[in-house]
Design a protein around this motif. Structure first.
Motif, PDB file in Angstrom:
ATOM      1  N   HIS A  82       6.399   8.393   5.019  1.00 52.08           N
ATOM      2  CA  HIS A  82       6.563   9.129   3.772  1.00 52.08           C
ATOM      3  C   HIS A  82       7.518  10.293   4.010  1.00 52.08           C
ATOM      4  N   ILE A  83       8.621  10.291   3.303  1.00 54.18           N
ATOM      5  CA  ILE A  83       9.642  11.318   3.486  1.00 54.18           C
ATOM      6  C   ILE A  83       9.063  12.696   3.175  1.00 54.18           C
ATOM      7  N   VAL A  84       8.421  12.817   2.019  1.00 49.34           N
ATOM      8  CA  VAL A  84       7.557  13.971   1.750  1.00 49.34           C
ATOM      9  C   VAL A  84       6.148  13.521   2.096  1.00 49.34           C
ATOM     10  N   ALA A  85       5.609  14.051   3.175  1.00 51.11           N
ATOM     11  CA  ALA A  85       4.299  13.615   3.657  1.00 51.11           C
ATOM     12  C   ALA A  85       3.234  13.807   2.585  1.00 51.11           C
ATOM     13  N   ALA A  86       2.204  12.964   2.638  1.00 52.69           N
ATOM     14  CA  ALA A  86       1.114  13.075   1.662  1.00 52.69           C
ATOM     15  C   ALA A  86       0.462  14.448   1.707  1.00 52.69           C
ATOM     16  N   SER A  87       0.268  14.987   2.909  1.00 52.19           N
ATOM     17  CA  SER A  87      -0.351  16.313   3.025  1.00 52.19           C
ATOM     18  C   SER A  87       0.544  17.394   2.435  1.00 52.19           C
ATOM     19  N   GLU A  88       1.865  17.254   2.640  1.00 56.18           N
ATOM     20  CA  GLU A  88       2.823  18.204   2.076  1.00 56.18           C
ATOM     21  C   GLU A  88       2.831  18.109   0.551  1.00 56.18           C
ATOM     22  N   GLY A  89       2.821  16.870   0.044  1.00 55.92           N
ATOM     23  CA  GLY A  89       2.783  16.679  -1.400  1.00 55.92           C
ATOM     24  C   GLY A  89       1.507  17.232  -2.001  1.00 55.92           C
ATOM     25  N   HIS A  90       0.392  17.024  -1.301  1.00 55.82           N
ATOM     26  CA  HIS A  90      -0.908  17.507  -1.780  1.00 55.82           C
ATOM     27  C   HIS A  90      -0.898  19.023  -1.914  1.00 55.82           C
ATOM     28  N   ALA A 106       2.271   7.725  -3.246  1.00 60.31           N
ATOM     29  CA  ALA A 106       2.093   7.108  -1.925  1.00 60.31           C
ATOM     30  C   ALA A 106       2.830   5.791  -1.795  1.00 60.31           C
ATOM     31  N   SER A 107       3.095   5.106  -2.924  1.00 58.95           N
ATOM     32  CA  SER A 107       3.718   3.775  -2.893  1.00 58.95           C
ATOM     33  C   SER A 107       5.158   3.780  -3.398  1.00 58.95           C
ATOM     34  N   ASP A 108       5.676   4.934  -3.756  1.00 59.62           N
ATOM     35  CA  ASP A 108       7.004   5.047  -4.359  1.00 59.62           C
ATOM     36  C   ASP A 108       8.090   4.834  -3.314  1.00 59.62           C
ATOM     37  N   LEU A 109       8.937   3.825  -3.521  1.00 57.31           N
ATOM     38  CA  LEU A 109      10.007   3.546  -2.563  1.00 57.31           C
ATOM     39  C   LEU A 109      10.978   4.719  -2.419  1.00 57.31           C
ATOM     40  N   LEU A 110      11.059   5.555  -3.442  1.00 56.25           N
ATOM     41  CA  LEU A 110      11.899   6.742  -3.323  1.00 56.25           C
ATOM     42  C   LEU A 110      11.426   7.625  -2.174  1.00 56.25           C
ATOM     43  N   ASN A 111      10.137   7.560  -1.878  1.00 51.11           N
ATOM     44  CA  ASN A 111       9.527   8.426  -0.864  1.00 51.11           C
ATOM     45  C   ASN A 111       9.186   7.681   0.421  1.00 51.11           C
ATOM     46  N   LEU A 112       9.697   6.474   0.592  1.00 55.69           N
ATOM     47  CA  LEU A 112       9.315   5.671   1.750  1.00 55.69           C
ATOM     48  C   LEU A 112      10.522   5.262   2.576  1.00 55.69           C
ATOM     49  N   THR A 113      10.350   5.264   3.886  1.00 56.63           N
ATOM     50  CA  THR A 113      11.334   4.710   4.797  1.00 56.63           C
ATOM     51  C   THR A 113      10.582   4.207   6.022  1.00 56.63           C
ATOM     52  N   TRP A 143      21.037  12.804   3.674  1.00 61.02           N
ATOM     53  CA  TRP A 143      20.227  11.848   2.898  1.00 61.02           C
ATOM     54  C   TRP A 143      18.778  12.330   2.821  1.00 61.02           C
ATOM     55  N   PHE A 144      18.235  12.772   3.936  1.00 61.46           N
ATOM     56  CA  PHE A 144      16.849  13.211   4.020  1.00 61.46           C
ATOM     57  C   PHE A 144      16.600  14.426   3.123  1.00 61.46           C
ATOM     58  N   ALA A 145      17.455  15.436   3.222  1.00 61.98           N
ATOM     59  CA  ALA A 145      17.267  16.658   2.445  1.00 61.98           C
ATOM     60  C   ALA A 145      17.393  16.383   0.954  1.00 61.98           C
ATOM     61  N   ASN A 146      18.380  15.585   0.580  1.00 62.72           N
ATOM     62  CA  ASN A 146      18.560  15.263  -0.831  1.00 62.72           C
ATOM     63  C   ASN A 146      17.393  14.448  -1.371  1.00 62.72           C
ATOM     64  N   ARG A 147      16.878  13.536  -0.556  1.00 61.21           N
ATOM     65  CA  ARG A 147      15.750  12.713  -0.996  1.00 61.21           C
ATOM     66  C   ARG A 147      14.509  13.583  -1.221  1.00 61.21           C
ATOM     67  N   VAL A 149      14.474  16.642  -2.304  1.00 66.09           N
ATOM     68  CA  VAL A 149      14.665  17.293  -3.605  1.00 66.09           C
ATOM     69  C   VAL A 149      14.391  16.307  -4.735  1.00 66.09           C
ATOM     70  N   GLU A 150      14.862  15.071  -4.594  1.00 67.31           N
ATOM     71  CA  GLU A 150      14.634  14.056  -5.626  1.00 67.31           C
ATOM     72  C   GLU A 150      13.141  13.773  -5.814  1.00 67.31           C
ATOM     73  N   ILE A 151      12.425  13.646  -4.713  1.00 62.71           N
ATOM     74  CA  ILE A 151      10.990  13.343  -4.773  1.00 62.71           C
ATOM     75  C   ILE A 151      10.223  14.510  -5.380  1.00 62.71           C
ATOM     76  N   LYS A 152      10.515  15.709  -4.897  1.00 65.63           N
ATOM     77  CA  LYS A 152       9.785  16.874  -5.401  1.00 65.63           C
ATOM     78  C   LYS A 152      10.105  17.125  -6.874  1.00 65.63           C
ATOM     79  N   THR A 153      11.311  16.825  -7.292  1.00 65.98           N
ATOM     80  CA  THR A 153      11.664  16.943  -8.704  1.00 65.98           C
ATOM     81  C   THR A 153      10.898  15.923  -9.536  1.00 65.98           C
ATOM     82  N   LYS A 154      10.847  14.694  -9.066  1.00 63.38           N
ATOM     83  CA  LYS A 154      10.174  13.626  -9.805  1.00 63.38           C
ATOM     84  C   LYS A 154       8.695  13.938 -10.025  1.00 63.38           C
ATOM     85  N   TYR A 155       8.039  14.495  -9.004  1.00 63.91           N
ATOM     86  CA  TYR A 155       6.600  14.751  -9.086  1.00 63.91           C
ATOM     87  C   TYR A 155       6.269  16.219  -9.359  1.00 63.91           C
TER      88      TYR A 155
END
Length: 239
Positions: A82-90, A106-113, A143-147, A149-155
């Motif tokens: 998880h690019i943005v870890a679950a604990s970080e997102g929580h 947790a299942s969003d491909l935007l946040n997975l690698t 790529w990592f830093a931009n992703r 921002v994208e994930i945190k913006t989405k959620y």
């Protein structure tokens, strides 16, 4: 006397608005992390192991760890990362989210690698649920830093000041946010795509240039992709 009291009253009514103003960075609220409810990754952030196949498909069939530029023979050698870890997102806002939103995150491909276990887990050099202020990858930093921002913006997640500063330091020096696929020795990009395909030498590769060189359609795995605009983000340009 009346005039003095009026001024005091006016100032005092404005103070709550000043206190309520929020600091933002790239549209994200900047505030300290807060665990507003207990955290249990397995129960609150479930995902199917099958998403690993979806990650590989999203990278055009390559089993690749973008943090290190390393290739693997199969995804049995990698972790779902998880690019943005679950604990970080929580701690950045999902502690107050619905069960459906947490599962989606947790299942969003935007946040997975993919990542090797020693990179994904805790240990020397491991990501271990850290945010960008505490951990950055050796490769694909843009790529990592931009992703993130994208994930945190989405959620609608927040960032703390140290994380925002770390991300800004990376993003301010980026020319592209595409994932780079490195050579097998992990040192350099596979080829100098601009030298091969950028005919007008403007630092980008157009679909016309791609077709002139018979490389269209261009997938994410191709060396030219990072210099092209994927408007719909599906991993293929010049279809």
């Amino acid at each position: 006397m009346f005039k003095r009291l009026s001024i005091v009253c006016l100032i005092s009514t404005q103070l709550p608005f000043i206190a309520m103003a929020q600091d933002t960075w790239r549209g994200l609220v900047v505030t300290e992390e807060s665990r507003c409810s207990p955290y249990d990754k397995k129960k609150q952030y479930p995902y199917s192991q099958s998403v690993e196949d979806d990650i590989v498909e999203d990278m055009d069939g390559l089993v690749y760890g973008p943090y290190t530029g390393r290739y693997f023979e199969s995804d049995t050698s990698t972790d779902i990362e998880h690019i943005v870890a679950a604990s970080e997102g929580h701690d950045s806002g999902l502690c107050d989210a619905s069960a459906e939103t947490r599962k989606e995150f947790a299942s969003d491909l935007l946040n997975l690698t993919l990542a090797a276990p020693e990179i994904n887990r805790c240990g020397p050099g491991g990501k271990c649920g850290y945010d960008a202020a505490e951990w950055l990858p050796n490769k694909n930093k843009c790529w990592f830093a931009n992703r993130i921002v994208e994930i945190k913006t989405k959620y609608a997640l927040s960032v703390d000041r140290a994380e925002a500063n770390a991300l800004d330091a990376v993003l301010s020096n980026c020319q592209s946010f595409a994932m780079i696929f490195y050579t097998e020795n992990n040192d350099l990009p596979r080829q100098d795509a601009l030298a091969l395909y950028d005919d007008n030498e403007n630092g980008q590769i157009s679909c016309t240039e791609a077709r002139n060189h018979n490389i269209a359609p261009v997938t994410r795995a191709h060396v030219a992709y990072q210099y092209m605009r994927d408007a719909d983000g599906d991993g293929v340009v010049c279809e």
